[in-house]
Structure formats: C-alpha cells, structure tokens
Design an enzyme around this catalytic site. Structure first.
Site, PDB file in Angstrom:
ATOM      1  N   GLN A   1       2.980  -4.617  -6.230  1.00 51.13           N
ATOM      2  CA  GLN A   1       2.434  -3.394  -5.644  1.00 51.13           C
ATOM      3  C   GLN A   1       1.563  -2.635  -6.625  1.00 51.13           C
ATOM      4  O   GLN A   1       1.520  -2.925  -7.824  1.00 51.13           O
ATOM      5  CB  GLN A   1       3.582  -2.500  -5.182  1.00 51.13           C
ATOM      6  CG  GLN A   1       4.570  -2.147  -6.278  1.00 51.13           C
ATOM      7  CD  GLN A   1       5.821  -1.484  -5.752  1.00 51.13           C
ATOM      8  OE1 GLN A   1       6.076  -0.320  -6.036  1.00 51.13           O
ATOM      9  NE2 GLN A   1       6.612  -2.233  -4.979  1.00 51.13           N
TER      10      GLN A   1
ATOM     11  N   ARG B   1       1.538  -2.318  -1.008  1.00 53.96           N
ATOM     12  CA  ARG B   1       2.173  -3.618  -1.234  1.00 53.96           C
ATOM     13  C   ARG B   1       1.119  -4.716  -1.115  1.00 53.96           C
ATOM     14  O   ARG B   1       0.375  -4.788  -0.137  1.00 53.96           O
ATOM     15  CB  ARG B   1       3.299  -3.814  -0.221  1.00 53.96           C
ATOM     16  CG  ARG B   1       4.251  -4.950  -0.530  1.00 53.96           C
ATOM     17  CD  ARG B   1       5.343  -5.057   0.535  1.00 53.96           C
ATOM     18  NE  ARG B   1       6.175  -3.860   0.586  1.00 53.96           N
ATOM     19  CZ  ARG B   1       6.283  -3.072   1.653  1.00 53.96           C
ATOM     20  NH1 ARG B   1       5.616  -3.343   2.748  1.00 53.96           N
ATOM     21  NH2 ARG B   1       7.059  -2.008   1.622  1.00 53.96           N
TER      22      ARG B   1
ATOM     23  N   HIS C   1       1.945  -4.056 -10.496  1.00 52.03           N
ATOM     24  CA  HIS C   1       3.218  -4.187 -11.190  1.00 52.03           C
ATOM     25  C   HIS C   1       4.327  -4.581 -10.210  1.00 52.03           C
ATOM     26  O   HIS C   1       4.156  -4.475  -8.984  1.00 52.03           O
ATOM     27  CB  HIS C   1       3.612  -2.869 -11.870  1.00 52.03           C
ATOM     28  CG  HIS C   1       3.802  -1.743 -10.901  1.00 52.03           C
ATOM     29  ND1 HIS C   1       2.748  -0.993 -10.408  1.00 52.03           N
ATOM     30  CD2 HIS C   1       4.920  -1.227 -10.310  1.00 52.03           C
ATOM     31  CE1 HIS C   1       3.207  -0.075  -9.584  1.00 52.03           C
ATOM     32  NE2 HIS C   1       4.532  -0.197  -9.503  1.00 52.03           N
TER      33      HIS C   1
ATOM     34  N   HIS D   1      -0.085   1.633  -7.140  1.00 57.57           N
ATOM     35  CA  HIS D   1      -0.140   3.014  -6.672  1.00 57.57           C
ATOM     36  C   HIS D   1      -1.546   3.569  -6.895  1.00 57.57           C
ATOM     37  O   HIS D   1      -2.148   3.325  -7.952  1.00 57.57           O
ATOM     38  CB  HIS D   1       0.855   3.893  -7.415  1.00 57.57           C
ATOM     39  CG  HIS D   1       2.257   3.371  -7.380  1.00 57.57           C
ATOM     40  ND1 HIS D   1       2.924   3.100  -6.216  1.00 57.57           N
ATOM     41  CD2 HIS D   1       3.122   3.058  -8.390  1.00 57.57           C
ATOM     42  CE1 HIS D   1       4.134   2.657  -6.492  1.00 57.57           C
ATOM     43  NE2 HIS D   1       4.284   2.616  -7.797  1.00 57.57           N
TER      44      HIS D   1
ATOM     45  N   GLU E   1       3.970   6.460 -13.339  1.00 60.41           N
ATOM     46  CA  GLU E   1       5.410   6.420 -13.554  1.00 60.41           C
ATOM     47  C   GLU E   1       5.746   5.772 -14.889  1.00 60.41           C
ATOM     48  O   GLU E   1       4.886   5.159 -15.526  1.00 60.41           O
ATOM     49  CB  GLU E   1       6.089   5.652 -12.412  1.00 60.41           C
ATOM     50  CG  GLU E   1       5.611   4.217 -12.285  1.00 60.41           C
ATOM     51  CD  GLU E   1       6.031   3.574 -10.966  1.00 60.41           C
ATOM     52  OE1 GLU E   1       6.443   4.292 -10.041  1.00 60.41           O
ATOM     53  OE2 GLU E   1       5.932   2.340 -10.866  1.00 60.41           O
TER      54      GLU E   1
END
Length: 616
Positions: free
Chosen positions: A97, A194, A174, A99, A116
């Site tokens: 996936q 995804r 990642h 972001h 993150e």
C-alpha cells in the site's frame, strides 16, 4: 485530571493475529485482533477514557469538555487532533500500500494524507517488511508490474528485528510482513491506497478493492535511503516527535519528565510494569497500556521497569498563514510568513450575488492554488484568518450580518474548513486592517492602537494589548457609529449624527456640494481649500468633526497611537497637524496623561490580509 488511561478501539482485519489479546491483555471478544487504536480521536475508532471524571467518555469528548488548550500551543495549527497511535499484530502479510501526501489527499479525499513511523516490538526469525523500491522505476513499469503480478520483484524487502525504527513518509510504498508486532505513530488519517493484496478475499468472499490509479499518482518511485539514526529522537517530523523511554528496574528504576503548555504527551507502554504519577494521582501501568497527559500538566514520574514511546508535537518550522480580506467588490487572498511579510497574494471578484457557499468555495480553492504555485505544502500552513465586513461572531466562526456582501448567518468557518482543513478564524474586516497595521505597518511595535478608515464609510478597529478589542458582544467596536451631532445628518446605519455621516467620503462630497454648488472629489476639495475660503470652511469643519471622534475614542481607550487609513488619509499632514492640536486640547489630562501620536496607514490594501493572518 491530567493523566488519562485509555481504552483502545479494536480492529479485526483478516491478516491479524491474537497476540494483542493473549500477551497484551486487550479486551476483545473475537479471536482475531489485528490493530488496537491506542490514542485516537478518529471517528472510525476513538479511544475511551478509563479513569477519573471522564471515565467512559471518548477522548474527543474530553477535549471538547476541557477545551483545546489540553492539546498545547503547538497543536493550534491543526484543525483536528494531529496523531493516531496503534499496536499492529501481523500474523500474515499486510497488503502492499501507499499513503498520499496532504495536498493530494485534501483534493481527492477531503482529509489529510499520512506520514507514519513504525517501532518493531517483536519479529520472527525471518521477518521482513517492504519499504520502497530496490531501484527507480517508471510509472509505466509500475503499472505494468501491478497488472502482471510481478510488483514484489522490485520492492525493497527489509529484514527487521525487535527495536528497529522505520519512518514512512507519504508516497512511500510499503507493507508489514507476517510475524511482526509493531507500534505505529501516524498522522490522524485513515487514507490508504491498496496496490497488491496477494489475491486474498474479505469476509464477504470477494477480493478486496485495489486503488491502482490513485496509487500511481502518489507513489514515490525512487528508492528510499533509510537513515541509520534519527538521533536524538526515535522519529521527528512536523506531525509528531517520538522518543524512546527505558527503565530496566535495576540501574534505572525511576524517571521524571515534564509536560509543558506547548504539547500534550502520549505514553505508550511497550513492555514492563510499574506506576506513573504526578502531584495529584498515581496509576499503575502494564505492558500495552496507553496514557494521555494533558498540556501544561507539569512534572510526571514513571517508576518500575518499562519500554515506552513518548510522543509530543513540536513547533512547526517555516510556518505560513493564509490571510483573506473579503470586500464587497473584491477579495484578497495572501500568504503571510512568521515575519508578517506577505509572500504572495491574489485578488478575485467577490460577486456577492452568488450563494455564499459558492463564494467561499472559490476563495478556498484560490488559496489552495496559491499555495501550490508558491511550492508551499499544506502542512506548512498553520491556519487561515478571514476579515469580513459586517457583524461577525468570532467565537463560532459565523457572519451574522453583512450588508456589503448580502450575507446573513453564514457559517464561514465551517464552509471554508471544507476546502482548507486547517484552523479557521474570522473577524470584522476593519478590525483586521487595524491588526495588520499594528502588526506590520504604521503601528508595528505598539500594542495599543486605534485605526480609523476614512472611505465610503468610516470603519475602525481597536487593538489593546496586541489583540482586537471586542467587548462582550459579537460586533466589536463601531467607531464610525459614535454620535457626534445630536439629531444630526442621517447615517447609513439608520440613526442620526454618527461620525460616518460627517467624515466619510460621501459626507465630504455632500458638504462641499452644498457649500460650493458643485460636486468635487475629495482630492479636488482639499486642493480647492487652499484658495477658496468657502471650501476651506468645509475642510476645516470636516477635520474638526473627525477630531471630535478621535478625541472621544482616545479618552475611552487611551491608545498610544492613532492611525488614519482610507482614501482621505492620503492628505497626510493637512489632516494630521490640526488633528494633533485638537488632541492636545481635547484629551483628558492633556500632556500629563500622554497624548497619542497620529500616523497615516502604510500597508494599504495589504493591511486586511496581514491582519487576518495575525488572527492565528
């Protein structure tokens, strides 16, 4: 209550295991527990408070009840709670996936993107995760490998062990591999694209959705260089700062920290047991516990043995604010830096005949395009201030009534927030102009300032102790509507004898026409006064009445400085010299009480934008 023990929201994704239940004591009735959202204000799963007066309430309810000051001054730049903290138990591989960054996510998803960090709490012998690409690939190759199911061949597989830290910026492809237990601190977002899911099916028996086109648009296809050290922090970015805390229970058994007014602290217990306390209370902690310490709560002490992650929010570097000055004809939108300098600006037609929502949407989109043109990321923007003509409710972000733009009860903060997901502040436009001149113009360095704007109407603002004076109501000061002549000329507000009825541009033109028999511009009136005694009397009367209004305001508010703005202020010393004499004669206490200086505004049309930005 300053130390809150939190109960997480639980998620049972198909790749999850059972370690969070069996080893970390998470309360969950199912057999598969993939994630626990330990510190969360996200609507998809907020944390619940276990102790104290707010026990049983959600963390968002606590923040709403106590006020946003519990988050700290560094969180003012965020419209929403800034972070989301999780435990993740990957019994099986997670999907591949990516972001999006803030700009893309705001435009396409209506929320922030996601950066993150992962802290590996435990990992199997052969555990690994995917982190970027092995080599640079083209967008075309990326798309082809997704279609042909060969994407894994070019991904960078990174072996991991307990204690490893990885920082995953938005745009990094990642995936967490199987047999890994992770603590994750991330932006408060749930946007994930995804790309590949090993052909698995969900509970409904169907393959889970992929988001290939969006992933192609946002993925960084250049290999990521992993830093060997993030000293002095485990992770540090504009969204969160994470530090590792360790007590071995022997050599190090006790540690104290301090939670300042700048930021709350999140303490996530990875292992161990003991107590956490402050001057008011003491709570036990065990492996897997999560605590929220409100900003300004002071010193806390942790005793026992533990591994923990402490997360705070630091001050943002290179902050930028949006300043918006809405006028009856035009709206100016500017970007203002920390030095009160206007970086760039645009002007759009207000066109108030359109619905307010449509006008606000265009202003918001223009602000976004201005950021993009200047290469400024949304995350650098700490808020937007808006100056609006008329009566505004600053506390609730609502324009109650504006005759200039035909608005009534318009929730501008809410509507603008749909375009700009940052804190939104509003004020009357004249107040913003006064704040702008005080912050960066003729009043720079002076905290007590009164501004009179002499134009189509007479506006003004009062700045005391560096802030807009509003009084107890919602309309602020209306300097143009103090009565200076009892039962005098009718005013646009419906009353008689107001300052605006005598010293606005239309009022000056009216008086000159009555006296000289011809219509002149303000500039022509002041020029003619040098030779024509009839016109000179008009000008002298105008200045005397303006002086009466200024003296009244000075005797009430006792400012250090009076600033004149608007079209007529361009007359400079022709106005200022006689007004200074009138102040000397009319100010209560005279020289002994301190007579304020009078200056002409210097920022012109920029004052409203800079002042609006200064609301933040």
């Amino acid at each position: 209550m300053s130390i809150l023990k939190l109960k997480p929201s639980c998620k049972d994704y198909l790749w999850g295991g059972s370690r969070l239940i069996k080893e970390y004591g998470k309360e969950y009735e199912g057999e598969v527990l993939a994630e626990t959202w330990e510190l969360s204000c996200h609507p998809d799963g907020p944390s619940v408070i276990r102790n104290g007066a707010y026990a049983g309430k959600t963390l968002p309810e606590y923040i709403s009840g106590e006020g946003r000051q519990v988050l700290g001054t560094h969180c003012r730049r965020f419209r929403d709670f800034p972070i989301l903290t999780k435990f993740i138990d990957a019994r099986d591989n997670l999907s591949i996936q990516v972001h999006p960054d803030n700009r893309y996510a705001l435009k396409n998803e209506g929320q922030y993107g996601k950066t993150e960090m992962w802290y590996v709490m435990d990992a199997g012998k052969d555990a690994f995760l995917y982190y970027g690409f092995q080599r640079e690939i083209t967008k075309e190759e990326f798309a082809q490998r997704i279609r042909e199911d060969t994407l894994l061949e070019v991904l960078n597989a990174v072996p991991v062990q307990k204690g490893d830290v990885l920082f995953i910026e938005s745009g990094t492809i990642h995936a967490i591999g199987k047999d890994i237990l992770i603590a994750e601190i991330q932006q408060n977002s749930n946007v994930t694209y995804r790309v590949y899911d090993y052909g698995r099916v969900g509970k409904d028996g169907k393959k889970r959705d992929l988001h290939i086109e969006k992933a192609l648009a946002v993925t960084n296809r250049i290999p990521i260089v992993r830093k060997n050290s993030s000293y002095p922090h485990a992770a540090d970015c504009d969204y969160f700062t994470v530090d590792k805390l360790n007590l071995d229970g022997r050599v190090m058994q006790k540690l104290s920290g301090k939670v300042s007014e700048e930021s709350f602290a999140s303490i996530l217990i990875l292992d161990g047991e003991g107590t956490i306390s402050d001057e008011r209370e003491e709570l036990a902690y065990h492996k897997g516990d999560s605590f929220f310490l409100s900003a300004g709560s002071g010193t806390y002490t942790i005793e026992g043995s533990c591994d923990a992650l402490v997360t705070t929010i630091r001050e943002k570097a290179a902050q930028v604010r949006i300043g918006i000055d809405i006028g009856g004809a035009d709206t100016r939108i500017g970007l203002v830096d920390v030095h009160q300098k206007l970086i760039a600006w645009k002007t759009v037609r207000t066109n108030a005949m359109r619905p307010a929502k449509e006008v606000i949407q265009e202003i918001g989109q223009t602000a976004l395009s201005l950021l993009e043109e200047q290469g400024i990321a949304m995350e650098q923007c700490v808020g937007a201030g808006i100056g609006v003509p008329g009566t505004v409710d600053r506390k609730n972000g609502v324009v109650r009534y504006s005759n200039n733009i035909k608005w009534e009860d318009v929730d501008i903060a809410k509507e603008m927030g749909a375009c700009l997901p940052i804190p939104i502040y509003i004020a009357n436009d004249a107040d913003c102009a006064a704040l702008g001149e005080a912050a960066a113009g003729a009043g720079r360095g002076c905290e007590d300032v009164i501004l009179f704007t002499l134009g189509t109407g007479v506006g003004g603002g009062v700045i005391l102790d560096g802030s807009i004076y509003e009084g107890s109501g919602i309309s602020g000061s209306e300097l143009g509507h103090m009565v200076i002549v009892e039962n005098g000329e009718p005013c646009t507000c419906g009353r008689r004898g107001c300052l605006e009825a005598y010293v606005s541009v239309p009022a000056l033109i009216r008086e000159a026409l009555a006296a000289a028999g011809k219509e002149l511009t303000p500039e022509e009136i002041f020029a003619a006064a040098k030779e024509d005694p009839v016109v000179k009397e008009v000008v002298d009367t105008y200045i005397r009445r303006l002086g009466t209004g200024i003296v009244n305001a000075v005797n009430i508010f006792r400012p250090r400085l009076v600033i004149l703005g608007g079209r007529i202020s361009e007359q400079g010393d022709v106005l200022i010299k006689p007004l200074e004499e009138q102040l000397r004669q009319g100010c209560f206490g005279g020289e002994k009480s301190g007579i304020p200086e009078i200056r002409t505004a210097v920022l012109g049309s920029h004052a409203g934008m800079i002042g609006a930005a200064s609301l933040i």
